[in-house]
Design an enzyme around this catalytic site. Structure first.
Site: not given
Ligand code: NAD
Ligand code: DAU
Length: 375
Positions: A61, A132-134, A181, A185
């Site tokens: 962790d 993240t951009d969020e 979230y 971040k």
């Molecule tokens: P994910 O949820 O797929 O994976 C997260 C990983 O972190 C998992 O393997 C989980 O087991 C591990 N984890 C969670 N809590 C933990 C802890 N306490 N200790 C150790 N490991 C832990 O996430 P993702 O979508 O791959 O995102 C990865 C990173 O990129 C995140 O920091 C997220 O904020 C950032 N990010 C994601 C996106 C996106 O679109 N998915 C976009 C921009 C930034």
């Molecule tokens: O912008 C970067 C972010 O993108 C990352 O930081 C996050 O970790 C990642 O989860 C993602 O966030 P979003 O909320 O944008 O992703 P999600 O796939 O959950 O949703 C994408 C868009 O689709 C959002 O506007 C919500 C909508 N949505 C999502 C789900 C799961 C739906 O309409 N229906 C759904 O069931």
């Protein structure tokens, strides 16, 4: 080994692509995947590299400060690429505590461990935080029909590349997170910068847009919808489906992380994005067409699965990243056209139904136990 790097969250979606890239590209580095294996962590994502001599998995962790510090000392770690986080907005609305604990306290624990391990000798060290951009909040949609964008990249010059407003997220914007979230971040980003400004820790932060591609947990829009179309289950579209996201193929993000880890400037922030804005409903239609075609169904026959549901609370309207600094300063730009990336992605999920079935049934969590049995 030339370098010893911890990648946190390496069993997750983006982390697994980063681990794979580094293990294959840098055989002279030791790559340590530190992951707690929450519901989002899946070691099956890394089957193809798990036996490589320069790869090691440690179940830990990030909040375990003592454990992280000991590991850093034993492995002579000189770089951390930090991706571990709770990442799903909908879960953060139901359970914000876990998000504060992992994303804020976990990042702080890593920062403290890096400071304690490297103090007095920051030469060649690097703490790279993936954000993240969020954190920037939401942009207005001043042009709902779309306008010609001010920038193009190799990957964004396709016919669908329109912008839905004049404003973009730039690195100098003030943070305005809306969801638990993004608030967590944002807080972690502030801690990272504070550790540079207060203690001189060599940090870098990047803020990326929505990623898509193989190995994404099927709670997120794209894999969830591909799986539902395959099984002819309803597609829950939040609100009117008008929200806009900027999509980047996950391997392009991993390449950006590689470039920035090696060549980025300490204390800098870089935005990473695709200049590839899409309204959710338009993406969903592309997913239906592509999935139907690849399954040999009549293209578009599953359009009636679209089901409008109650909107996500605090749903950000539009995200659009300006990644021109990264292109200008480090020469990175996305490589894949969206149409090509989506085709590859849908094909991957359809060809890897076992992976999806394991994840949706929960069986993937037994993989770790079986893998380590007898070792
Ligand atoms: P994910 O949820 O797929 O994976 C997260 C990983 O972190 C998992 O393997 C989980 O087991 C591990 N984890 C969670 N809590 C933990 C802890 N306490 N200790 C150790 N490991 C832990 O996430 P993702 O979508 O791959 O995102 C990865 C990173 O990129 C995140 O920091 C997220 O904020 C950032 N990010 C994601 C996106 C996106 O679109 N998915 C976009 C921009 C930034
Ligand atoms: O912008 C970067 C972010 O993108 C990352 O930081 C996050 O970790 C990642 O989860 C993602 O966030 P979003 O909320 O944008 O992703 P999600 O796939 O959950 O949703 C994408 C868009 O689709 C959002 O506007 C919500 C909508 N949505 C999502 C789900 C799961 C739906 O309409 N229906 C759904 O069931």
């Amino acid at each position: 080994m030339k370098r010893s790097i911890i990648i946190t969250g390496g069993a997750g979606f983006i982390g697994s692509h980063v681990v794979r890239l580094f293990v294959n590209k840098y055989p002279e580095y030791k790559i340590i995947n530190l992951d707690k294996l929450t519901y989002a962590g899946n070691l099956a994502n890394l089957k193809d590299i798990e036996d490589k001599p320069n790869y090691k998995f440690v179940k830990m962790d990030i909040c375990d400060f003592e454990g992280v510090l000991k590991l850093m000392q034993e492995e002579h770690v000189d770089g951390i690429i930090h991706l571990a986080a709770e990442s799903h907005v909908d879960r953060s609305i139901k359970d914000p505590f876990t998000f504060a604990q992992t994303n804020v306290m976990g990042t702080l624990s890593l920062l403290q461990a890096a400071k304690a391990c490297w103090e007095g000798n920051y030469e060649g060290k690097r703490f790279y935080h993936i954000s993240t951009d969020e954190v920037y909040g939401a942009l207005e949609m001043t042009h709902p029909e779309g306008i010609e964008p001010p920038f193009t990249t190799k990957a964004s010059s396709g016919e669908h590349h329109l912008a839905y407003g004049e404003k973009f997220f730039t690195e100098d914007l003030k943070y305005q997170p809306h969801s638990p979230y993004s608030a967590a971040k944002a807080s972690s980003d502030h801690f990272v910068r504070a550790f540079h400004d207060t203690f001189g820790l060599p940090t870098i932060v990047t803020n990326c847009s929505n990623n898509y591609g193989p190995y994404q947990f099927p709670e997120k829009l794209i894999p969830l919808f591909i799986n539902n179309i395959r099984h002819r289950k309803p597609l829950p579209v939040y609100g009117k489906g008008e929200n806009v996201r900027d999509w980047l193929y996950v391997e392009d993000h991993a390449r950006a992380i590689d470039t920035i880890f090696h060549n980025g400037k300490i204390a800098e922030t870089y935005n990473i994005g695709g200049f590839n804005e899409w309204k959710n409903i338009d993406i969903i239609k592309v997913l239906i067409h592509t999935t139907d075609r690849l399954l040999g169904r009549k293209e578009g026959e599953d359009m009636d699965l679209i089901t409008y549901v109650t909107d996500r609370a605090g749903h950000d309207l539009r995200y659009a990243i300006d990644s021109s600094k990264l292109k200008r300063e480090l020469g990175w730009e996305p490589s894949l056209q969206f149409e090509e990336g989506i085709e590859k992605t849908v094909r991957w999920y359809l060809d890897n139904q076992d992976w999806l079935d394991n994840v949706t049934s929960g069986d993937y969590q037994k993989y770790y136990e079986n893998m380590y049995k007898g070792r």
